[in-house]
Design an enzyme around this catalytic site. Structure first.
Site, PDB file in Angstrom:
ATOM      1  N   ASN A  38      -0.823   5.920  -2.488  1.00  0.00           N
ATOM      2  CA  ASN A  38      -1.917   6.783  -3.199  1.00  0.00           C
ATOM      3  C   ASN A  38      -2.278   7.871  -2.084  1.00  0.00           C
ATOM      4  OD1 ASN A  38      -2.260   4.993  -5.347  1.00  0.00           O
ATOM      5  ND2 ASN A  38      -3.476   3.779  -4.014  1.00  0.00           N
ATOM      6  N   GLN A  44      -6.879   6.499  -3.120  1.00  0.00           N
ATOM      7  CA  GLN A  44      -6.663   6.257  -1.716  1.00  0.00           C
ATOM      8  C   GLN A  44      -8.245   6.016  -1.161  1.00  0.00           C
ATOM      9  OE1 GLN A  44      -5.346   9.773   0.433  1.00  0.00           O
ATOM     10  NE2 GLN A  44      -4.964   8.467   2.322  1.00  0.00           N
ATOM     11  N   HIS A  94      -0.733   5.331   3.876  1.00  0.00           N
ATOM     12  CA  HIS A  94      -0.425   4.081   4.005  1.00  0.00           C
ATOM     13  C   HIS A  94       0.374   3.464   2.631  1.00  0.00           C
ATOM     14  CE1 HIS A  94      -4.543   4.182   2.238  1.00  0.00           C
ATOM     15  NE2 HIS A  94      -4.340   2.974   1.370  1.00  0.00           N
ATOM     16  N   HIS A 109       1.384   0.146   0.173  1.00  0.00           N
ATOM     17  CA  HIS A 109       1.092  -1.130  -0.310  1.00  0.00           C
ATOM     18  C   HIS A 109       2.355  -1.828  -0.642  1.00  0.00           C
ATOM     19  CE1 HIS A 109      -3.458  -0.660  -0.655  1.00  0.00           C
ATOM     20  NE2 HIS A 109      -3.220   0.580  -0.640  1.00  0.00           N
TER      21      HIS A 109
END
Length: 192
Positions: free
Chosen positions: A126, A133, A139, A141
């Site tokens: 995101n 986010q 990052h 997932h």
């Protein structure tokens, strides 16, 4: 050259595994006997930078020169893992995030998916608050989807992931606009 110093006055080698300058949040105080290089340009506190430097605890499961993977807290399914570049950048498109940090993430996603031991999983990334986010550090997932627990993890239904009808003319307009933006940025792989 001394590995704990830098010719760049904006960069200080404080602690990590990186043989090159990178950006980590400078408020992160590394644990003793670690080496990470970070830029003094960033002044906000970042929990992911703290995990990279060892200041914040994590359940680390995989690490390379450019990235680190650790279990998400709190998880949305067992083995929910976050993969982050060891470079502080808010989103994928923020200026300065080197491609080699992102190139490192793809193979790690595959390894984490294998390590989780499930055949079904989601890869989620995101950018920005309206996209979901929650931490301002790029990052990814890796979220398992055990067949006996369909309500865990990312739950995709026609209601939660609605599509909408579109015409070939609208596809053409979107593709033309995207390719023009890509050319304006000098991206070499833009389709003719």
């Amino acid at each position: 050259m001394d590995p704990t110093s830098s010719a760049d006055s904006e960069t200080t080698n404080v602690a990590g595994t990186l043989p090159h300058p990178t950006n980590l949040d400078p408020k992160c105080v590394p644990k003793p006997n670690t080496r990470v290089i970070f830029s003094l340009k960033y002044i906000t506190s970042c929990i992911f930078c703290k995990i990279v430097t060892g200041e914040a605890p994590s359940f680390k499961v995989y690490e390379t020169e450019h990235s680190i993977a650790f279990l998400a807290k709190p998880p949305v399914s067992h083995g929910h893992t976050l993969i982050i570049p060891k470079y502080h950048s808010r989103t994928l498109t923020d200026p300065g995030l080197p491609d080699e940090f992102l190139a490192d993430v793809g193979p790690i996603m595959k390894k984490i998916a294998v390590m989780n031991g499930e055949d079904s999983y989601n890869i989620i990334q995101n950018n920005g608050r309206t996209a979901g986010q929650s931490v301002d550090h790029v990052h990814f997932h890796v979220v398992t989807k055990p067949p006996n627990q369909p309500k865990l993890g990312l739950v995709l239904t026609p209601e939660s992931w609605p599509s909408y009808p579109t015409t070939d003319a609208e596809y053409d307009q979107d593709a033309t606009q995207m390719k023009q933006i890509g050319r304006n940025h000098g991206f070499p792989g833009v389709s003719p």
